[in-house]
Design an enzyme around this catalytic site. Sequence first.
Site, PDB file in Angstrom:
ATOM      1  N   LYS A  66     -10.839 -12.042  31.930  1.00  0.00           N
ATOM      2  CA  LYS A  66     -12.078 -12.811  31.739  1.00  0.00           C
ATOM      3  C   LYS A  66     -11.799 -14.165  31.061  1.00  0.00           C
ATOM      4  O   LYS A  66     -12.249 -15.222  31.510  1.00  0.00           O
ATOM      5  CB  LYS A  66     -13.045 -11.979  30.878  1.00  0.00           C
ATOM      6  CG  LYS A  66     -14.181 -12.742  30.275  1.00  0.00           C
ATOM      7  CD  LYS A  66     -15.169 -13.157  31.316  1.00  0.00           C
ATOM      8  CE  LYS A  66     -16.108 -14.216  30.785  1.00  0.00           C
ATOM      9  NZ  LYS A  66     -17.186 -14.536  31.675  1.00  0.00           N
ATOM     10  N   CYS A  88     -19.133 -20.784  27.385  1.00  0.00           N
ATOM     11  CA  CYS A  88     -18.028 -19.998  27.948  1.00  0.00           C
ATOM     12  C   CYS A  88     -16.764 -20.826  28.066  1.00  0.00           C
ATOM     13  O   CYS A  88     -15.776 -20.597  27.383  1.00  0.00           O
ATOM     14  CB  CYS A  88     -18.437 -19.477  29.315  1.00  0.00           C
ATOM     15  SG  CYS A  88     -20.037 -18.688  29.268  1.00  0.00           S
TER      16      CYS A  88
HETATM   17  N1  SAJ Z   1     -17.888 -29.063  34.649  1.00  0.00           N
HETATM   18  C1  SAJ Z   1     -17.212 -30.247  34.929  1.00  0.00           C
HETATM   19  N2  SAJ Z   1     -16.644 -30.389  36.164  1.00  0.00           N
HETATM   20  C2  SAJ Z   1     -16.721 -29.425  37.112  1.00  0.00           C
HETATM   21  C3  SAJ Z   1     -17.381 -28.227  36.828  1.00  0.00           C
HETATM   22  C4  SAJ Z   1     -17.969 -28.068  35.569  1.00  0.00           C
HETATM   23  O1  SAJ Z   1     -17.143 -31.147  34.100  1.00  0.00           O
HETATM   24  O2  SAJ Z   1     -16.188 -29.647  38.209  1.00  0.00           O
HETATM   25  C5  SAJ Z   1     -18.529 -28.869  33.336  1.00  0.00           C
HETATM   26  C6  SAJ Z   1     -20.017 -28.591  33.411  1.00  0.00           C
HETATM   27  O3  SAJ Z   1     -20.774 -29.768  33.526  1.00  0.00           O
HETATM   28  C7  SAJ Z   1     -20.261 -27.845  32.106  1.00  0.00           C
HETATM   29  C8  SAJ Z   1     -18.959 -27.064  31.913  1.00  0.00           C
HETATM   30  O4  SAJ Z   1     -17.992 -27.702  32.732  1.00  0.00           O
HETATM   31  O5  SAJ Z   1     -20.442 -28.720  31.009  1.00  0.00           O
HETATM   32  C9  SAJ Z   1     -19.036 -25.602  32.270  1.00  0.00           C
HETATM   33  O6  SAJ Z   1     -19.841 -25.403  33.421  1.00  0.00           O
HETATM   34  P1  SAJ Z   1     -19.429 -24.456  34.631  1.00  0.00           P
HETATM   35  O7  SAJ Z   1     -20.488 -24.588  35.654  1.00  0.00           O
HETATM   36  O8  SAJ Z   1     -18.036 -24.738  35.059  1.00  0.00           O
HETATM   37  O9  SAJ Z   1     -19.371 -22.988  33.995  1.00  0.00           O
HETATM   38  P2  SAJ Z   1     -20.363 -22.112  33.066  1.00  0.00           P
HETATM   39  O10 SAJ Z   1     -19.917 -22.289  31.651  1.00  0.00           O
HETATM   40  O11 SAJ Z   1     -21.784 -22.342  33.376  1.00  0.00           O
HETATM   41  O12 SAJ Z   1     -19.965 -20.639  33.570  1.00  0.00           O
HETATM   42  C10 SAJ Z   1     -18.628 -20.201  33.482  1.00  0.00           C
HETATM   43  C11 SAJ Z   1     -18.199 -19.580  34.820  1.00  0.00           C
HETATM   44  N3  SAJ Z   1     -16.765 -19.350  34.825  1.00  0.00           N
HETATM   45  C12 SAJ Z   1     -15.961 -19.764  35.838  1.00  0.00           C
HETATM   46  O13 SAJ Z   1     -16.367 -20.375  36.777  1.00  0.00           O
HETATM   47  C13 SAJ Z   1     -14.517 -19.396  35.730  1.00  0.00           C
HETATM   48  C14 SAJ Z   1     -18.963 -18.283  35.058  1.00  0.00           C
HETATM   49  O14 SAJ Z   1     -18.498 -17.650  36.231  1.00  0.00           O
HETATM   50  C15 SAJ Z   1     -18.804 -17.336  33.864  1.00  0.00           C
HETATM   51  O15 SAJ Z   1     -19.567 -16.152  34.041  1.00  0.00           O
HETATM   52  C16 SAJ Z   1     -19.322 -18.051  32.631  1.00  0.00           C
HETATM   53  O16 SAJ Z   1     -18.535 -19.243  32.437  1.00  0.00           O
HETATM   54  C17 SAJ Z   1     -19.187 -17.130  31.436  1.00  0.00           C
HETATM   55  O17 SAJ Z   1     -20.229 -16.599  30.982  1.00  0.00           O
HETATM   56  O18 SAJ Z   1     -18.070 -16.865  30.984  1.00  0.00           O
END
Ligand code: SAJ
Length: 406
Positions: free
Chosen positions: A201, A255
């Site tokens: 995870k 996360c």
């Molecule tokens: N972000 C970027 N660039 C990207 C993608 C995201 O800058 O290309 C930023 C987003 O704007 C945000 C942060 O990263 O600030 C995190 O957003 P996210 O959409 O990547 O992820 P979370 O935190 O909403 O959810 C993540 C997910 N993990 C993965 O994709 C590996 C989700 O599947 C998990 O269930 C969740 O964390 C968790 O609860 O752990």
Amino acid sequence: MINVIGLGYIGLPTALMFAKNGLKVVGTDKNRDLIDSLSKGKLTFEEEGLEALFHQSVNNGIEFSTEYQKTNTYIIAVPTPYIKKSRKLEPKYVISALESVLEVCEMGSLIIIESTISPGTIDKYIRPQVERKGYVIGRDVHLLHAPERIIPGNMIYELKHNSRTIGSDNLEIGEKVKGLYSNFCEADIVVTDIRSAEMSKVVENTYRDINIAFANELAKICQSDDMDVYEIIKIANMHPRVNILQPGPGVGGHCISVDPWFLVGDYPDLTDLILTARHINDSMPTHVLKRIRDIMKAHNISDISKVGLYGLTYKENVDDIRESPTLQLLQKMDEHLAFGVKVFDPLITNRVVDYQFTDFKEFISEIELLVVMVGHEHIKRNINVMEDKIILDTKNILALDNSYKL
Ligand code: SAJ
């Protein structure tokens, strides 16, 4: 009957999914206001498809209570905050939920922890606690770890379609819990040992953090030498074995910006790459501030109150502001005694920061430089209102020729 403990972003949709699929579910949370609200049929956060799922589950008899239930299956989905100073996980809510479960559970109960925990948490904190209470693990109770993977904004779809991991000491019990989740999860469910489930995870979120850090570093390189990072990532990603994520104003949420620290905290001598990625992502709000300063200079704007930040949430189309890049940026400004930047987010209507507007038109009318920090659908629909503004589009979502990029 399943007793789901903790009815937040993960516990609530999970409880609803079980209930929708015909299982008897009681959701327990110590927050009485939350229970009162759910019992009256009122949801506590917004999420695509959650409302419909809620109604179906209520029709199927889901109940909400502040009391732990006497049963044989528990899913614990309480928060696991991290301690800012030590960067380690704070297990106190999981431990206290566990203690309450142990007070009421039937012999042979399944206790499934869904909350994200750092690798080793079950061995370090959970097992000793169960044993201290006089229970024999594997006989009186069974401990399992079933970390969630759903992404805010697409939770309901992903609950059904994402594969899952079940960590168990005992394969047979693991298979039993796999059967339980198969009630709503249509994808593969892998049964493994508990430490592998904990570790995988955190590894998944760390992988994403590192990938985003790479994109952010590329954005800085390209900006310094007048190249288009989005074009370059687009082309690179056409290679069949390359998949670079998108740069942005920082990484927020509870996360991705948190879990890598568990590895750094536990293995400080072995986590150079993970730590560097964290530093790169944490440096992005400062990078945005530098861009704002340069653009202000180029346009002879000297008054910070002519600058507006669009978006307070940690990402698009969610109403969660935890660890958000905008809050990180405001914190940096605060440290430099720079006050007065205006802020607006269509999804955050209560006041959480100074100089926050609730009316978009009023917000726009008072600023000259608009900094897009979050790519909500709302802003894409309102491009016409911003025609005469200078725009810094840190998310590259507006497709405007004359806007500045990261
Ligand atoms: N972000 C970027 N660039 C990207 C993608 C995201 O800058 O290309 C930023 C987003 O704007 C945000 C942060 O990263 O600030 C995190 O957003 P996210 O959409 O990547 O992820 P979370 O935190 O909403 O959810 C993540 C997910 N993990 C993965 O994709 C590996 C989700 O599947 C998990 O269930 C969740 O964390 C968790 O609860 O752990």
